[in-house]
Design an enzyme around this catalytic site. Structure first.
Site, PDB file in Angstrom:
ATOM      1  N   HIS A  92      -1.046  23.599   2.741  1.00 27.61           N
ATOM      2  CA  HIS A  92      -0.367  23.671   1.438  1.00 27.61           C
ATOM      3  C   HIS A  92      -1.049  24.717   0.572  1.00 27.61           C
ATOM      4  O   HIS A  92      -2.275  24.789   0.516  1.00 27.61           O
ATOM      5  CB  HIS A  92      -0.450  22.307   0.739  1.00 27.61           C
ATOM      6  CG  HIS A  92       0.174  22.328  -0.629  1.00 27.61           C
ATOM      7  ND1 HIS A  92       1.526  22.216  -0.825  1.00 27.61           N
ATOM      8  CD2 HIS A  92      -0.375  22.506  -1.856  1.00 27.61           C
ATOM      9  CE1 HIS A  92       1.786  22.305  -2.112  1.00 27.61           C
ATOM     10  NE2 HIS A  92       0.657  22.482  -2.763  1.00 27.61           N
ATOM     11  N   ASP A 171       6.564  10.898  -7.723  1.00 32.61           N
ATOM     12  CA  ASP A 171       6.198  12.267  -8.100  1.00 32.61           C
ATOM     13  C   ASP A 171       7.387  13.019  -8.690  1.00 32.61           C
ATOM     14  O   ASP A 171       7.241  13.760  -9.658  1.00 32.61           O
ATOM     15  CB  ASP A 171       5.632  13.039  -6.906  1.00 32.61           C
ATOM     16  CG  ASP A 171       5.293  14.469  -7.302  1.00 32.61           C
ATOM     17  OD1 ASP A 171       4.444  14.636  -8.194  1.00 32.61           O
ATOM     18  OD2 ASP A 171       5.913  15.410  -6.778  1.00 32.61           O
ATOM     19  N   ARG A 178       6.367  15.536 -16.730  1.00 31.54           N
ATOM     20  CA  ARG A 178       5.228  16.407 -17.065  1.00 31.54           C
ATOM     21  C   ARG A 178       5.706  17.783 -17.484  1.00 31.54           C
ATOM     22  O   ARG A 178       5.161  18.393 -18.407  1.00 31.54           O
ATOM     23  CB  ARG A 178       4.301  16.529 -15.855  1.00 31.54           C
ATOM     24  CG  ARG A 178       3.481  15.294 -15.591  1.00 31.54           C
ATOM     25  CD  ARG A 178       2.832  15.357 -14.212  1.00 31.54           C
ATOM     26  NE  ARG A 178       1.946  16.482 -14.081  1.00 31.54           N
ATOM     27  CZ  ARG A 178       1.657  17.087 -12.921  1.00 31.54           C
ATOM     28  NH1 ARG A 178       2.196  16.661 -11.812  1.00 31.54           N
ATOM     29  NH2 ARG A 178       0.844  18.104 -12.896  1.00 31.54           N
ATOM     30  N   SER A 193      -0.148  14.672  -7.475  1.00 32.10           N
ATOM     31  CA  SER A 193       1.201  15.133  -7.181  1.00 32.10           C
ATOM     32  C   SER A 193       1.257  15.805  -5.801  1.00 32.10           C
ATOM     33  O   SER A 193       2.091  15.467  -4.954  1.00 32.10           O
ATOM     34  CB  SER A 193       1.631  16.119  -8.282  1.00 32.10           C
ATOM     35  OG  SER A 193       2.784  16.819  -7.932  1.00 32.10           O
ATOM     36  N   LYS A 197       2.553  13.851  -1.889  1.00 32.85           N
ATOM     37  CA  LYS A 197       3.653  14.379  -1.071  1.00 32.85           C
ATOM     38  C   LYS A 197       3.149  14.764   0.316  1.00 32.85           C
ATOM     39  O   LYS A 197       3.803  14.513   1.319  1.00 32.85           O
ATOM     40  CB  LYS A 197       4.250  15.627  -1.742  1.00 32.85           C
ATOM     41  CG  LYS A 197       5.169  15.269  -2.895  1.00 32.85           C
ATOM     42  CD  LYS A 197       5.706  16.511  -3.581  1.00 32.85           C
ATOM     43  CE  LYS A 197       4.637  17.204  -4.371  1.00 32.85           C
ATOM     44  NZ  LYS A 197       5.057  17.999  -5.491  1.00 32.85           N
TER      45      LYS A 197
HETATM   46  N1  URA Z   1       2.644  21.548  -7.378  1.00 32.94           N
HETATM   47  C1  URA Z   1       2.941  20.229  -7.273  1.00 32.94           C
HETATM   48  O1  URA Z   1       3.546  19.786  -6.308  1.00 32.94           O
HETATM   49  N2  URA Z   1       2.539  19.425  -8.266  1.00 32.94           N
HETATM   50  C2  URA Z   1       1.855  19.851  -9.342  1.00 32.94           C
HETATM   51  O2  URA Z   1       1.516  19.046 -10.183  1.00 32.94           O
HETATM   52  C3  URA Z   1       1.570  21.230  -9.445  1.00 32.94           C
HETATM   53  C4  URA Z   1       1.969  22.059  -8.431  1.00 32.94           C
END
Ligand code: URA
Length: 448
Positions: A92, A171, A178, A193, A197
């Site tokens: 990621h 999320d 947010r 977050s 995932k």
């Molecule tokens: N990418 C995400 O998936 N979440 C965040 O909070 C910031 C970047």
């Protein structure tokens, strides 16, 4: 809003908000209660907004961050991929400009025998998104069901999709809140977050590419390292192997920026060519994926194996297979003209002579968004054909009038704005920069 009796008796959001406001540590039950109640719609946005702001201002302890990640992860489905052979490893990136490594790495690691279940995102702000790049390939479907995702993964070793409704729904809700309450910029919330995932993918190990520099969200290395440490520790507390590479985003990665253009560059790298910085970073990240995936004893060995999988054509073949299985047109590999093409091109000429001292990377990303390659508003659609090809990178010599970049565009007015930004973002000096920034600044975690 009236609350169901059972909820109002057992869980009071106001108590959790006050406790965080006053800088106290929340228990796992309190965090779980808040996340579960919000996901089910049992507490209102205004209370969760207040709590999020308290987290931004007060921070979180490591156990709180783990509890939040865990609650968000368990708000939805956690994929069980144990029926697939081999270790499951994903990568990621925290986001950058010209960062197309995911499209190289998923088929490359899969060609080495690792399963890569990759759930990715769209462009955010000035940064590009993996899903937007994949969708530049005609027909490519990023909205597979979980069952189809498994089938593609089992068939070719990798699959790349967007977040489904079943994966970490907490999320989805929290991120949207947010975004409009000034509470994105908290390393604790970013960590929960991202990790919720990624861990819902049912992976054994994760390679994180945390960007730093003028094109990154974390501009300073200190902030990038803090987020990286948090994500590594959170992942490890949850029983996963995690490594974070702090990598350079002080200038775009590679030369091509824009969705279809980036697919072209991905194919170049998978053919054993492409710009040196992109190739090198892909091999570095692949080396870690192979190492954590148990395919190579060391990272160096993983890099060598990856280079061989590129030169043998196996990685490109896996990319072709994944494109076919996800409904895309694999002929784009041989014939880049089958990708969306911009109607016009425009050179950006250098006004001075000397050496490129710096490139304000965020501005290059913004120029691509202005061309239509990203979104200025959530509801905007993306033009896959537009973008920028850089002819000069930091340290390169440039003559007056020589092209710094070429703009690929479909709308004249947008191209004019993008040109101004690109011109302003390239600083030219009489002497080359004294120091070359390293591609990989630091490695955090990664113990097996
Ligand atoms: N990418 C995400 O998936 N979440 C965040 O909070 C910031 C970047």
């Amino acid at each position: 809003m009236s609350l169901p009796t059972s909820v109002s008796q057992t869980f009071r959001a106001i108590d959790v908000i006050r406790k965080k406001r006053d800088g106290m540590e929340l228990s796992r039950d309190e965090i779980e209660g808040l996340v579960n109640a919000y996901t089910k719609g049992e507490i209102p946005d205004y209370q969760v907004s207040a709590w999020l702001m308290a987290v931004v201002l007060r921070g979180m302890t490591r156990p709180e961050t783990t509890a939040l990640t865990d609650a968000m992860l368990r708000s939805g489905e956690v994929l069980d991929l144990s029926s697939l052979p081999g270790r499951k490893v994903d990568k990621h990136s925290t986001g950058g400009v010209g960062d197309k490594t995911s499209l190289v790495l998923a088929p490359l690691a899969a060609a080495a025998g690792i399963a890569v279940p990759m759930i990715s995102g769209r462009g955010l702000g000035h940064t590009g998104g993996t899903l937007d790049k994949l969708e530049a390939i005609p027909g490519f479907n990023v909205n597979l069901s979980v069952a189809e995702f498994r089938r593609v993964l089992a068939t070719c070793g990798c699959a790349m999709i967007g977040q489904t409704a079943e994966i970490a729904p907490a999320d989805r809700k929290l991120y949207a809140l947010r975004d409009v309450t000034g509470t994105v910029e908290s390393p604790y919330l970013i960590c929960a977050s991202i990790m919720s995932k990624k861990l819902a993918e049912g992976i054994d190990a994760l390679v994180l590419d945390v960007k730093t520099g003028s094109g990154a969200f974390m501009k300073s290395e200190k902030d990038a390292a803090f987020l990286a440490e948090l994500m590594v520790e959170t992942g490890e507390r949850m029983g996963k192997q995690v490594v974070a590479l702090i990598t350079d985003m002080d200038q775009p990665l590679g030369k091509m920026i824009g969705n279809a253009l980036e697919v072209v560059e991905v194919v170049e790298v998978l053919r054993g060519h492409g710009p040196a910085d992109l190739r090198e970073l892909c091999l570095e990240l692949a080396g870690w994926m192979l190492h954590l995936g148990g395919v190579s004893k060391t990272v160096a060995e993983g890099k060598q194996q990856s280079a061989k999988l590129i030169s043998s054509g196996k990685a490109l073949e896996t990319f072709r297979r994944m494109i076919e299985l996800q409904g895309g047109d694999p002929r784009v590999i041989e014939d880049a003209q089958r990708l969306p093409q911009a109607q016009h091109t425009m050179p950006v000429a250098s006004t001075g002579a000397g050496y490129i001292a710096s490139i304000q990377c965020e501005q290059i990303g913004t120029a691509c968004v202005i061309l239509g390659g990203g979104r200025e508003r959530k509801e905007d659609s993306v033009d896959p054909a537009v973008g920028i090809v850089l002819h000069k990178k930091v340290g390169d010599r440039v003559a007056a009038g020589e092209p710094l970049a070429t703009i690929y565009y479909n709308a004249e007015a947008r191209a004019a704005r993008a040109r101004q930004l690109i011109e302003a973002s390239c600083q030219i000096a009489n002497v080359p920069p004294a120091e070359k920034r390293p591609l990989v600044h630091r490695v955090i975690g990664g113990s097996k």
